[in-house]
Design an enzyme around this catalytic site. Structure first.
Site, short mmCIF file in Angstrom:
data_model
loop_
_atom_site.label_atom_id
_atom_site.label_comp_id
_atom_site.label_asym_id
_atom_site.label_seq_id
_atom_site.Cartn_x
_atom_site.Cartn_y
_atom_site.Cartn_z
N SER A 21 -10.19 8.42 1.82
CA SER A 21 -8.34 7.68 1.93
C SER A 21 -7.67 8.05 1.03
O SER A 21 -8.92 7.81 -0.23
CB SER A 21 -9.12 6.35 2.60
OG SER A 21 -7.64 5.38 2.66
N LYS A 45 -4.74 6.86 4.29
CA LYS A 45 -4.59 6.26 2.98
C LYS A 45 -4.96 4.74 3.67
O LYS A 45 -4.09 3.84 4.67
CB LYS A 45 -3.32 6.34 2.68
CG LYS A 45 -3.81 5.42 1.24
CD LYS A 45 -1.78 6.05 0.37
CE LYS A 45 -1.43 5.30 -1.15
NZ LYS A 45 -2.59 5.03 -1.96
N CYS A 134 -11.15 -3.24 -3.79
CA CYS A 134 -10.01 -3.09 -4.05
C CYS A 134 -9.75 -4.97 -4.74
O CYS A 134 -10.49 -5.05 -3.63
CB CYS A 134 -8.95 -2.68 -3.43
SG CYS A 134 -8.92 -3.90 -1.69
N GLY A 248 -16.70 13.58 -4.96
CA GLY A 248 -17.03 14.60 -5.81
C GLY A 248 -17.46 16.12 -5.22
O GLY A 248 -18.21 16.94 -5.48
#
Length: 306
Positions: A21, A45, A134, A248
């Site tokens: 996302s 997203k 978030c 990563g």
């Protein structure tokens, strides 16, 4: 050839590699670079219950060693779930993609509204990723994912989406295992580990933070060992909970490492900014590694490092 079918909870994915996302927009932006139908899913997203403007620019900044990754403060800009269903999702469906819709909210009720808006979506939305990592404006801008109780409340509130839910968690808490367990109690079928590390970069010429939102999230190669540790810790404590590893992942070896730590599938994020073909590259390298190592199925790798 190895069977790379992946299972995350009740969802069977055609491949164990997805987008992450925030890395490739809300729609079929990556379609020119490879068949979206070859990926396990496109994770869009994060969407809120309405349009959200995001943070002021600048929003992205490379780390001092660019190979280490980047820091971002995009601020979850998006059109909102209702507009996304009408304007962006059709292109993904036409491209043959399976879709994971990511949602966020600044209150528990905002999560509920975003989830319920997705209930009307087509079956190509195979799961909903509940991004609890978030800011939580109900609690002094703390993340929901820093609290087991808040995480459980959000997951319980999002049942109205009518899809399996995955909880996207934060590495920025020492209570990660407890938060993962709380997400499952709230109804999550799986956990996504992890979101970005909190960070800050100073522009030494301007003598102020380099990002418009001041603080940001560190992603890319610098995050990878932290994400692998998070996957390992949660799988060790909660071996029955499916995990999606993210952080990563830029090559097949990174994906193998995540799987051996306990992930059932992986997501590719920051690598897409350097090479939009990165998800397909990871998938091809993972297949090559499995074939060269005599691995017949992903089940042989999941949790193998324990």
């Amino acid at each position: 050839m190895a069977d790379l079918t992946a299972q995350v909870g009740s969802i069977v994915l055609r491949a164990p590699v997805m987008t992450a996302s925030g890395a490739s927009g809300h729609g079929a932006e990556l379609a020119p670079y490879g068949p979206l139908s070859d990926l396990g899913a496109v994770v869009v997203k994060s969407l809120s219950d309405g349009p959200w403007p995001g943070n002021p620019p600048p929003r992205l900044h490379p780390l001092r060693s660019p190979a280490a990754g980047m820091i971002n403060s995009v601020g979850l800009q998006g059109p909102g779930a209702e507009a996304w269903l009408a304007d962006d999702l059709p292109a993904l469906v036409d491209a043959g993609a399976d879709v994971v819709a990511s949602i966020w909210g600044d209150t528990v009720d905002a999560y509920r509204r975003a989830a319920e808006l997705l209930a009307a979506g087509p079956p190509q939305i195979v799961a909903v990723e509940v991004n609890v990592s978030c800011p939580n404006t109900e609690d002094g801008m703390r993340m929901f994912a820093h609290s087991a109780e808040a995480t459980e409340a959000v997951l319980a509130a999002t049942a109205g989406c009518g899809r399996p839910r995955w909880a996207k968690l934060s590495p920025n808490t020492p209570e990660l295992v407890a938060v993962a367990a709380a997400a499952v109690r709230g109804g999550a079928e799986a956990v996504v580990l992890t979101n970005t590390l909190s960070g800050l970069v100073i522009d030494i010429e301007k003598r102020r933070p380099a990002l418009g939102g001041l603080r940001g999230g560190v992603s890319g190669a610098a995050l990878h060992p932290v994400a692998v540790r998070a996957v390992f810790d949660v799988h060790e404590a909660l071996p029955a909970v499916p995990i999606v590893g993210v952080g990563g992942v830029a090559g097949g070896a990174d994906a193998v490492e995540m799987l051996m730590a306990g992930a059932s599938a992986v997501q590719v994020g920051t690598a897409i900014f350097a090479d939009p073909r990165a998800p397909w590259k990871v998938l091809a390298e993972l297949r090559q590694w499995c074939d060269g190592s005599g691995v017949a199925s992903l089940a042989e790798l999941i949790g193998a490092a324990h």
